[in-house]
Design an enzyme around this catalytic site. Structure first.
Site, mmCIF file in Angstrom:
data_model
loop_
_atom_site.group_PDB
_atom_site.id
_atom_site.type_symbol
_atom_site.label_atom_id
_atom_site.label_comp_id
_atom_site.label_asym_id
_atom_site.label_seq_id
_atom_site.Cartn_x
_atom_site.Cartn_y
_atom_site.Cartn_z
ATOM 1 N N ASP A 1 0.833 -1.199 0.000
ATOM 2 C CA ASP A 1 0.000 0.000 0.000
ATOM 3 C C ASP A 1 0.868 1.248 0.000
ATOM 4 O O ASP A 1 1.516 1.569 0.989
ATOM 5 C CB ASP A 1 -0.906 0.000 1.233
ATOM 6 N N TYR B 1 3.338 9.634 -0.100
ATOM 7 C CA TYR B 1 4.466 8.924 0.521
ATOM 8 C C TYR B 1 5.762 9.095 -0.279
ATOM 9 O O TYR B 1 6.836 8.830 0.238
ATOM 10 C CB TYR B 1 4.180 7.421 0.633
ATOM 11 N N HIS C 1 -7.285 9.853 -1.532
ATOM 12 C CA HIS C 1 -6.648 9.719 -0.227
ATOM 13 C C HIS C 1 -7.486 10.305 0.912
ATOM 14 O O HIS C 1 -7.397 9.844 2.054
ATOM 15 C CB HIS C 1 -5.277 10.398 -0.264
ATOM 16 N N LYS D 1 -2.500 6.287 -4.122
ATOM 17 C CA LYS D 1 -3.580 7.211 -3.746
ATOM 18 C C LYS D 1 -3.229 8.617 -4.226
ATOM 19 O O LYS D 1 -2.054 8.979 -4.278
ATOM 20 C CB LYS D 1 -3.767 7.262 -2.217
#
Length: 259
Positions: free
Chosen positions: A30, A35, A93, A60
């Site tokens: 994930d 990120y 997100h 996301k």
């Protein structure tokens, strides 16, 4: 979708963790644009030798990039980062961009799915009200809603809604970001000859969630997957359930009440 995944939040150099996970049987990773490690995930898959089609990968789109054209561009950029030509799952997100913009974002994901760039689409941090907006606009419903979920923050209304509508619930921060010293966790770990993290992951699985525990340490990545050889009793599940504090139990941003 594999029922246990590796979370890679706040792990900019996550390729070693992903490789360790893949070597220990994980087939679900994930990630997210926020990120900034989509490229590391792709690198790990290539280095692992495991066929791309055997690994379920999520990314996301973060709310500052929402909007129809922005989302289509973001998906293309994510694919370029990742180094493959599709994602298994792509999520909104959060709902923080407001109703009109998040619906335009969803429309873009629907179109990206039709174009074969994404196999399934979903949301994160959405309440039932946010998902109802998608239904009322006439679009397909999300296949997944990923929310903060652990014994202290069980998101019961959202979970009940998702289950009633065939939406898979993924659990982020299932290990309460390492806050594992709750006496009940310690007690049950001793009872079942497991560690507290394994108790929390097993609790999530027995509720039908898809937990996404995060770790950069190979030994923890392995132990977090060793949760299929025991079952928590009904009575102990009820004791864990009784820890719920609703929204007050959240330990992350948890923006499920966004307007």
């Amino acid at each position: 979708m594999p029922i246990l995944g590796l979370g890679v939040f706040e792990n900019d150099e996550c390729a070693p963790a992903c490789i360790a996970a893949l070597q220990n049987g994980y087939r679900h990773i994930d990630s997210a644009r926020y990120y900034k490690n989509e490229a590391q995930v792709g690198l790990a898959i290539r280095r692992s030798g495991i066929p791309r089609e055997d690994v379920f990968v999520t990314s996301k789109i973060y709310h500052p990039e929402h909007g129809y054209e922005n989302t289509l561009a973001a998906v293309e950029d994510s694919l370029a980062n990742f180094g493959y030509d599709y994602f298994d799952l792509y999520l909104i997100h959060s709902p923080l961009s407001g109703k009109e913009t998040r619906l335009e974002t969803w429309r873009a994901l629907v179109d990206a799915k039709k174009a074969g760039k994404i196999k399934s689409i979903g949301v994160s941090n959405y309440s039932d009200r946010h998902i109802d907006e998608i239904r009322e606009a006439g679009y397909e419903l999300p296949s997944v809603n990923q929310v903060e979920l652990h014994p202290f923050c069980q998101q019961r209304p959202i979970v009940e809604y998702c289950k009633a509508n065939g939406i898979v619930v993924q659990a982020y921060s299932p290990l309460v970001q390492g806050r594992l010293h709750e006496p009940l966790f310690v007690e049950l770990a001793e009872k079942y000859y497991k560690d507290a993290a394994q108790i929390l992951i097993r609790w999530s699985l027995q509720h039908g969630h898809v937990p996404l525990p995060k770790s950069a340490r190979p030994e923890r990545i392995l132990s977090n997957s060793e949760v299929f050889d025991f079952e928590i009793s009904v009575e102990d599940m009820q004791s864990l359930d009784a820890l719920d504090r609703g929204g007050d139990g959240a330990i992350t941003w948890n923006p499920v009440n966004a307007p």
